[in-house]
Design a protein around this motif. Sequence first.
Motif, PDB file in Angstrom:
ATOM      1  N   ALA A  12      -3.269   0.398  -8.185  1.00  0.00           N
ATOM      2  CA  ALA A  12      -2.615   1.057  -7.050  1.00  0.00           C
ATOM      3  C   ALA A  12      -3.634   1.384  -5.960  1.00  0.00           C
ATOM      4  O   ALA A  12      -3.382   1.147  -4.772  1.00  0.00           O
ATOM      5  CB  ALA A  12      -1.909   2.325  -7.517  1.00  0.00           C
ATOM      6  N   VAL A  13      -4.780   1.899  -6.358  1.00  0.00           N
ATOM      7  CA  VAL A  13      -5.830   2.222  -5.383  1.00  0.00           C
ATOM      8  C   VAL A  13      -6.331   0.950  -4.712  1.00  0.00           C
ATOM      9  O   VAL A  13      -6.590   0.936  -3.504  1.00  0.00           O
ATOM     10  CB  VAL A  13      -6.978   3.006  -6.058  1.00  0.00           C
ATOM     11  N   GLN A  14      -6.435  -0.126  -5.467  1.00  0.00           N
ATOM     12  CA  GLN A  14      -6.870  -1.401  -4.897  1.00  0.00           C
ATOM     13  C   GLN A  14      -5.869  -1.890  -3.851  1.00  0.00           C
ATOM     14  O   GLN A  14      -6.266  -2.377  -2.789  1.00  0.00           O
ATOM     15  CB  GLN A  14      -7.031  -2.445  -5.989  1.00  0.00           C
TER      16      GLN A  14
ATOM     17  N   MET B 280       1.094   4.126  -2.836  1.00  0.00           N
ATOM     18  CA  MET B 280       0.918   5.555  -2.561  1.00  0.00           C
ATOM     19  C   MET B 280       2.109   6.352  -3.073  1.00  0.00           C
ATOM     20  O   MET B 280       1.950   7.429  -3.651  1.00  0.00           O
ATOM     21  CB  MET B 280       0.755   5.795  -1.058  1.00  0.00           C
TER      22      MET B 280
ATOM     23  N   GLU C  37      -5.562  -1.068   3.835  1.00  0.00           N
ATOM     24  CA  GLU C  37      -6.427  -0.491   4.860  1.00  0.00           C
ATOM     25  C   GLU C  37      -7.342  -1.545   5.479  1.00  0.00           C
ATOM     26  O   GLU C  37      -7.468  -1.644   6.705  1.00  0.00           O
ATOM     27  CB  GLU C  37      -7.268   0.633   4.264  1.00  0.00           C
TER      28      GLU C  37
ATOM     29  N   GLY D  12       0.819  -1.216   0.000  1.00  0.00           N
ATOM     30  CA  GLY D  12       0.000   0.000   0.000  1.00  0.00           C
ATOM     31  C   GLY D  12       0.848   1.258   0.000  1.00  0.00           C
ATOM     32  O   GLY D  12       0.582   2.209  -0.743  1.00  0.00           O
TER      33      GLY D  12
ATOM     34  N   LEU E  11      -3.546   3.036 -12.308  1.00  0.00           N
ATOM     35  CA  LEU E  11      -4.047   3.734 -11.124  1.00  0.00           C
ATOM     36  C   LEU E  11      -5.042   2.892 -10.345  1.00  0.00           C
ATOM     37  O   LEU E  11      -5.016   2.860  -9.111  1.00  0.00           O
ATOM     38  CB  LEU E  11      -4.684   5.067 -11.526  1.00  0.00           C
ATOM     39  N   GLN E  12      -5.915   2.161 -11.055  1.00  0.00           N
ATOM     40  CA  GLN E  12      -6.921   1.336 -10.387  1.00  0.00           C
ATOM     41  C   GLN E  12      -6.256   0.261  -9.528  1.00  0.00           C
ATOM     42  O   GLN E  12      -6.676   0.008  -8.400  1.00  0.00           O
ATOM     43  CB  GLN E  12      -7.833   0.686 -11.413  1.00  0.00           C
TER      44      GLN E  12
ATOM     45  N   ILE F 134       1.846   6.671  -6.807  1.00  0.00           N
ATOM     46  CA  ILE F 134       0.850   7.665  -7.201  1.00  0.00           C
ATOM     47  C   ILE F 134       1.420   9.073  -7.017  1.00  0.00           C
ATOM     48  O   ILE F 134       1.276   9.938  -7.888  1.00  0.00           O
ATOM     49  CB  ILE F 134      -0.457   7.488  -6.401  1.00  0.00           C
TER      50      ILE F 134
ATOM     51  N   ILE G 145      -3.943  -0.044  -2.017  1.00  0.00           N
ATOM     52  CA  ILE G 145      -4.102   0.823  -0.849  1.00  0.00           C
ATOM     53  C   ILE G 145      -5.323   0.403  -0.047  1.00  0.00           C
ATOM     54  O   ILE G 145      -5.272   0.319   1.192  1.00  0.00           O
ATOM     55  CB  ILE G 145      -4.197   2.301  -1.289  1.00  0.00           C
ATOM     56  N   GLU G 146      -6.427   0.102  -0.715  1.00  0.00           N
ATOM     57  CA  GLU G 146      -7.641  -0.340  -0.034  1.00  0.00           C
ATOM     58  C   GLU G 146      -7.427  -1.686   0.675  1.00  0.00           C
ATOM     59  O   GLU G 146      -7.898  -1.889   1.790  1.00  0.00           O
ATOM     60  CB  GLU G 146      -8.808  -0.448  -1.018  1.00  0.00           C
TER      61      GLU G 146
END
Length: 95
Positions: free
Chosen positions: A62-64, A48, A70, A44, A59-60, A51, A66-67
């Motif tokens: 990378a966001v996944q 970040m 979390e 994650g 990008l999708q 990004i 990070i999620e």
Amino acid sequence: MKDSIGSLGLSQVKNEVNSPKENESFASMLKGAVGEVNQHQIDGYDAMEGIATGKVENLQEAVQKIEEAELSLKLGLEVQNKAIAAYKEISRMQA
């Protein structure tokens, strides 16, 4: 999108819970789970950083990551809280 708790799908988690590996101690299971959460956190943070520096190609994804980091941390904290509460309950029963 994949279902994930740690790095396992939900159906795999159910099988893992029902059939723990032979000769695997609670300590080794806990160590493995903490290691998985740690790896998700590292992934994650790397996402970040990617990004922020603009080095991310997808990008999708990378966001996944990070999620997932979390959610795995939240799950780990909830398991910790439940374990502490159970330990305190057992301590009160023995007194």
